[in-house]
Design a protein around this motif. Structure first.
Motif, PDB file in Angstrom:
ATOM      1  N   ILE A   1       7.237  -6.376  68.026  1.00  0.00           N
ATOM      2  CA  ILE A   1       8.222  -5.644  68.817  1.00  0.00           C
ATOM      3  C   ILE A   1       8.327  -4.221  68.285  1.00  0.00           C
ATOM      4  N   ASP A   2       8.270  -3.249  69.188  1.00  0.00           N
ATOM      5  CA  ASP A   2       8.560  -1.882  68.760  1.00  0.00           C
ATOM      6  C   ASP A   2       9.619  -1.274  69.668  1.00  0.00           C
ATOM      7  N   ILE A   3      10.404  -0.368  69.097  1.00  0.00           N
ATOM      8  CA  ILE A   3      11.480   0.308  69.823  1.00  0.00           C
ATOM      9  C   ILE A   3      11.368   1.801  69.536  1.00  0.00           C
ATOM     10  N   HIS A   4      11.407   2.605  70.611  1.00  0.00           N
ATOM     11  CA  HIS A   4      11.289   4.050  70.445  1.00  0.00           C
ATOM     12  C   HIS A   4      12.251   4.776  71.387  1.00  0.00           C
ATOM     13  N   PRO A   5      12.729   5.963  70.975  1.00  0.00           N
ATOM     14  CA  PRO A   5      13.586   6.759  71.854  1.00  0.00           C
ATOM     15  C   PRO A   5      12.744   7.449  72.924  1.00  0.00           C
ATOM     16  N   VAL A   6      13.224   7.414  74.165  1.00  0.00           N
ATOM     17  CA  VAL A   6      12.500   8.057  75.264  1.00  0.00           C
ATOM     18  C   VAL A   6      13.474   8.875  76.108  1.00  0.00           C
ATOM     19  N   LEU A   7      12.929   9.916  76.738  1.00  0.00           N
ATOM     20  CA  LEU A   7      13.682  10.768  77.646  1.00  0.00           C
ATOM     21  C   LEU A   7      13.030  10.693  79.013  1.00  0.00           C
ATOM     22  N   GLU A   8      13.839  10.552  80.057  1.00  0.00           N
ATOM     23  CA  GLU A   8      13.317  10.515  81.419  1.00  0.00           C
ATOM     24  C   GLU A   8      13.164  11.945  81.936  1.00  0.00           C
ATOM     25  N   ASN A   9      11.934  12.363  82.176  1.00  0.00           N
ATOM     26  CA  ASN A   9      11.659  13.738  82.573  1.00  0.00           C
ATOM     27  C   ASN A   9      12.318  14.111  83.890  1.00  0.00           C
TER      28      ASN A   9
ATOM     29  N   TRP B   1      23.217   0.359  70.175  1.00  0.00           N
ATOM     30  CA  TRP B   1      22.397  -0.814  69.856  1.00  0.00           C
ATOM     31  C   TRP B   1      22.826  -1.449  68.526  1.00  0.00           C
ATOM     32  N   LEU B   2      23.474  -0.674  67.667  1.00  0.00           N
ATOM     33  CA  LEU B   2      23.990  -1.251  66.425  1.00  0.00           C
ATOM     34  C   LEU B   2      25.042  -2.312  66.708  1.00  0.00           C
ATOM     35  N   GLU B   3      25.796  -2.108  67.791  1.00  0.00           N
ATOM     36  CA  GLU B   3      26.778  -3.117  68.193  1.00  0.00           C
ATOM     37  C   GLU B   3      26.066  -4.427  68.540  1.00  0.00           C
ATOM     38  N   VAL B   4      24.918  -4.298  69.210  1.00  0.00           N
ATOM     39  CA  VAL B   4      24.158  -5.487  69.594  1.00  0.00           C
ATOM     40  C   VAL B   4      23.648  -6.213  68.357  1.00  0.00           C
ATOM     41  N   SER B   5      23.201  -5.460  67.360  1.00  0.00           N
ATOM     42  CA  SER B   5      22.696  -6.098  66.143  1.00  0.00           C
ATOM     43  C   SER B   5      23.782  -6.879  65.429  1.00  0.00           C
ATOM     44  N   ASP B   6      25.052  -6.533  65.691  1.00  0.00           N
ATOM     45  CA  ASP B   6      26.183  -7.245  65.086  1.00  0.00           C
ATOM     46  C   ASP B   6      26.773  -8.299  66.019  1.00  0.00           C
ATOM     47  N   GLY B   7      26.064  -8.573  67.133  1.00  0.00           N
ATOM     48  CA  GLY B   7      26.522  -9.598  68.053  1.00  0.00           C
ATOM     49  C   GLY B   7      27.311  -9.087  69.238  1.00  0.00           C
ATOM     50  N   GLY B   8      27.428  -7.748  69.387  1.00  0.00           N
ATOM     51  CA  GLY B   8      28.184  -7.173  70.491  1.00  0.00           C
ATOM     52  C   GLY B   8      27.354  -6.983  71.750  1.00  0.00           C
ATOM     53  N   GLU B   9      27.950  -6.330  72.721  1.00  0.00           N
ATOM     54  CA  GLU B   9      27.303  -6.099  74.008  1.00  0.00           C
ATOM     55  C   GLU B   9      27.179  -4.598  74.243  1.00  0.00           C
TER      56      GLU B   9
ATOM     57  N   LEU C   1      15.919  -0.026  64.471  1.00  0.00           N
ATOM     58  CA  LEU C   1      16.730   1.150  64.775  1.00  0.00           C
ATOM     59  C   LEU C   1      16.573   2.235  63.714  1.00  0.00           C
ATOM     60  N   ALA C   2      16.284   1.843  62.490  1.00  0.00           N
ATOM     61  CA  ALA C   2      15.977   2.837  61.470  1.00  0.00           C
ATOM     62  C   ALA C   2      14.706   3.600  61.838  1.00  0.00           C
ATOM     63  N   GLY C   3      13.768   2.909  62.465  1.00  0.00           N
ATOM     64  CA  GLY C   3      12.565   3.573  62.945  1.00  0.00           C
ATOM     65  C   GLY C   3      12.859   4.537  64.085  1.00  0.00           C
ATOM     66  N   VAL C   4      13.807   4.183  64.954  1.00  0.00           N
ATOM     67  CA  VAL C   4      14.234   5.083  66.022  1.00  0.00           C
ATOM     68  C   VAL C   4      14.805   6.364  65.433  1.00  0.00           C
ATOM     69  N   ARG C   5      15.649   6.207  64.443  1.00  0.00           N
ATOM     70  CA  ARG C   5      16.253   7.377  63.785  1.00  0.00           C
ATOM     71  C   ARG C   5      15.177   8.262  63.174  1.00  0.00           C
ATOM     72  N   GLN C   6      14.135   7.658  62.596  1.00  0.00           N
ATOM     73  CA  GLN C   6      13.056   8.445  62.011  1.00  0.00           C
ATOM     74  C   GLN C   6      12.275   9.185  63.093  1.00  0.00           C
ATOM     75  N   ASP C   7      12.021   8.520  64.225  1.00  0.00           N
ATOM     76  CA  ASP C   7      11.364   9.196  65.350  1.00  0.00           C
ATOM     77  C   ASP C   7      12.145  10.438  65.761  1.00  0.00           C
ATOM     78  N   LEU C   8      13.459  10.292  65.879  1.00  0.00           N
ATOM     79  CA  LEU C   8      14.291  11.412  66.298  1.00  0.00           C
ATOM     80  C   LEU C   8      14.321  12.508  65.244  1.00  0.00           C
ATOM     81  N   ALA C   9      14.347  12.125  63.971  1.00  0.00           N
ATOM     82  CA  ALA C   9      14.329  13.118  62.900  1.00  0.00           C
ATOM     83  C   ALA C   9      13.010  13.899  62.908  1.00  0.00           C
TER      84      ALA C   9
END
Length: 209
Positions: free
Chosen positions: A2-10, A108-116, A158-166
């Motif tokens: 599984i990979d997760i990345h930040p994307v922008l809709e052009n 998404w951090l809320e989701v990792s803790d069981g939230g919606e 999500l730490a990888g997402v933060r690194q992508d953005l950085a």
């Protein structure tokens, strides 16, 4: 895998001439990371500025400065997009739905803790909890393959997402020094704050444009 990345809709940039942009069609998702060339970074900046143009300061004599002015608004800005999730083993992809914003990626951090959380519509992706697993549905209107991963794994992703953005932020600093030198520092700071890039990876209040 599984990979997760930040994307922008052009946005639609066919006639854009203030700086070089990539030749991507509207509604294409551009991944934000450290691999973008200057035209790719220019596409991101132009898309976000255009999306927030109702707040443009047209008193600016310089057309580029006027176009960029919504991004320097103290309340932050909205970025169409979000997080794209892929199961590389099955080829299943969950894209952010319409009206989803990349500025809310830390929800998404809320989701990792069981939230919606809300993931947009048209398509309408959604997430459900199954014990300690998270099941991601790409479109509730079209049942099909789902993406499943342990909730405990999501925070690492999500730490990888933060690194992508950085990494993108470093490219933005270089881009702004060339195409918007008078507001380069403010522009980088605005992206950092609006997209919550360098803040510690924890649940924090987010901007509302």
């Amino acid at each position: 895998m599984i990979d997760i990345h930040p994307v922008l809709e052009n946005g639609a940039l066919d006639d854009f001439a203030l700086w070089p942009v990539a030749g991507q069609p509207p509604y294409h998702f551009t991944q934000l990371n450290g691999a973008l060339d200057r035209a790719g970074v220019g596409t991101v900046v132009a898309t976000v500025a255009g999306y927030n143009d109702s707040r443009a300061d047209h008193r600016c004599a310089d057309p580029a400065a006027a176009f960029l002015s919504p991004l320097l608004h103290e309340e932050g800005f909205i970025s169409p997009g979000g997080l794209r999730v892929r199961d590389t083993a099955t080829g299943t992809t969950l894209n952010p739905g319409c009206c989803c914003g990349l500025e809310d990626w830390r929800a998404w951090l809320e989701v990792s803790d069981g939230g919606e959380m809300w993931l947009g519509h048209d398509p309408t992706p959604w997430a459900e909890h199954d014990g300690e697993a998270l099941r991601l549905h790409p479109d509730e209107k079209r049942p099909g393959p789902v993406i499943e991963l342990p909730r405990a794994e999501l925070r690492r992703l999500l730490a990888g997402v933060r690194q992508d953005l950085a990494d993108f932020l470093l490219l933005l600093a270089d881009w702004a020094g060339r195409y918007a030198p008078d507001s380069a520092e403010a522009l980088v700071s605005a992206f950092d704050e609006s997209l919550q890039i360098t803040a510690p990876l924890q649940r924090t209040p987010h901007w509302h444009g």
